[in-house]
Design an enzyme around this catalytic site. Structure first.
Site, short mmCIF file in Angstrom:
data_model
loop_
_atom_site.label_atom_id
_atom_site.label_comp_id
_atom_site.label_asym_id
_atom_site.label_seq_id
_atom_site.Cartn_x
_atom_site.Cartn_y
_atom_site.Cartn_z
N HIS A 178 -4.75 -7.21 -7.10
CA HIS A 178 -4.89 -6.68 -8.46
C HIS A 178 -3.49 -6.44 -9.01
O HIS A 178 -2.50 -6.52 -8.28
CB HIS A 178 -5.74 -5.40 -8.51
CG HIS A 178 -5.17 -4.23 -7.78
ND1 HIS A 178 -5.01 -4.21 -6.42
CD2 HIS A 178 -4.72 -3.03 -8.23
CE1 HIS A 178 -4.51 -3.05 -6.05
NE2 HIS A 178 -4.31 -2.31 -7.13
N HIS B 61 -1.72 -3.82 -10.23
CA HIS B 61 -0.97 -2.57 -10.26
C HIS B 61 0.45 -2.79 -9.74
O HIS B 61 0.67 -3.55 -8.81
CB HIS B 61 -1.69 -1.49 -9.46
CG HIS B 61 -2.76 -0.79 -10.25
ND1 HIS B 61 -3.68 0.06 -9.67
CD2 HIS B 61 -3.05 -0.81 -11.57
CE1 HIS B 61 -4.49 0.54 -10.61
NE2 HIS B 61 -4.14 0.02 -11.76
N ASP C 168 2.57 -1.31 -7.83
CA ASP C 168 2.95 -1.15 -6.43
C ASP C 168 2.50 -2.32 -5.57
O ASP C 168 2.92 -2.44 -4.42
CB ASP C 168 2.39 0.16 -5.86
CG ASP C 168 0.89 0.27 -5.95
OD1 ASP C 168 0.35 0.09 -7.06
OD2 ASP C 168 0.23 0.53 -4.93
N HIS C 169 1.69 -3.21 -6.13
CA HIS C 169 1.25 -4.41 -5.42
C HIS C 169 1.96 -5.68 -5.90
O HIS C 169 2.06 -6.64 -5.14
CB HIS C 169 -0.26 -4.60 -5.56
CG HIS C 169 -1.06 -3.55 -4.86
ND1 HIS C 169 -1.67 -3.75 -3.64
CD2 HIS C 169 -1.34 -2.26 -5.20
CE1 HIS C 169 -2.29 -2.64 -3.26
NE2 HIS C 169 -2.10 -1.73 -4.20
#
Length: 266
Positions: free
Chosen positions: A78, A80, A82-83
């Protein structure tokens, strides 16, 4: 009263397939637990691996990722930060295409669809659309030639605690449906976006479903008593949660209230 969950939803996995490697990003925090999990999948003897969620833009973490290369594809669960903040640098350095679920995520020029099957590096990857945490959330069912299968769950199922339904992008109805889908994968190891690997994806999903329903019942009771402001609902229902996390709990409460009122995210 339903208590705040901080422990794993099921037993921890005591062993992973030999084609699974965890590279944890150095970004620990209240929302990221020990840090974002970057997963490297490579069948023994194969030159090219599969990279899942490059994580935050951290030079040392990207060096570790590159040291485990080369890669045939970069998958994202996904969008976000932090990914995926490392995606542009990873794509340039590693020279691998980036695949994700939706075209709205600008770093995915070649999006995949629900149930798309990819044959990469001796592994078979099936894309599972699992919206709810976010609208673009996907899980990946991965099978190796040894017959072992795992489910990469992103933030839909975490290794510890429960996840946030990130209203307004996230949707509780979608999330419950995604959990019911994941509850069909009995006995498969879950490789989450944060926290340790779990022994049984289905057991974890069923735990999450029960927890969500219990929280929803609490919200119903509070609303029936006349409390409808999201912040006030948080104070009533999530009183056991550290106040520093109430902002995240409020996003889930807004998703719960919308679900109870039959509303769609705006």
């Amino acid at each position: 009263m339903t208590a705040h969950v901080t422990a794993p939803a099921t037993a921890l996995a005591n062993q992973l397939p030999d084609w699974v490697t965890l590279l944890r990003a150095p970004n620990p925090g209240p929302m990221t637990l020990d840090g974002t999990n970057t997963w490297v999948l490579r069948q023994p003897g194969e030159r090219l691996g599969v990279l899942v969620d490059p994580g935050p833009a951290d030079a040392a973490h990207l060096d570790r990722i590159a040291a485990h290369g080369p890669y045939s594809v970069i998958l994202v669960t996904h969008g976000h930060p932090d990914h995926v903040d490392a995606v542009p640098a990873a794509r340039e350095r590693l020279g691998a295409p980036v695949r994700g679920l939706v075209t709205e995520y600008q770093q995915v020029p070649d999006p995949v669809r629900d149930r798309t099957v990819l044959s990469v590096g001796g592994l078979t990857v099936t894309v599972l659309a699992t919206p709810g945490h976010t609208g673009d959330s996907a899980c990946f069912l991965v099978a190796g030639p040894d017959g072992q299968r795992v489910v990469l769950t992103g933030d839909t199922i975490l290794g510890r605690g429960t996840t946030v339904v990130a209203w307004p992008d996230g949707d509780l109805g979608d999330y419950l449906a995604s959990l019911r889908l994941l509850a069909t994968y009995d006995g498969l190891v879950a490789l989450p976006g944060h926290g340790p690997a779990l022994a049984d994806c289905a057991v974890a999903a069923r735990f999450y479903l029960a927890h969500r329903q219990a929280r929803l019942d609490q919200v119903r009771q509070v609303v029936a008593a006349g409390v409808t402001d999201p912040a006030a609902v948080v104070a009533e229902v999530y009183a056991d949660v550290d106040r520093s996390l109430w902002w995240a709990a409020e996003r889930s409460v807004r998703a719960q209230l919308a679900y109870l009122n039959g509303l769609e995210p705006q």
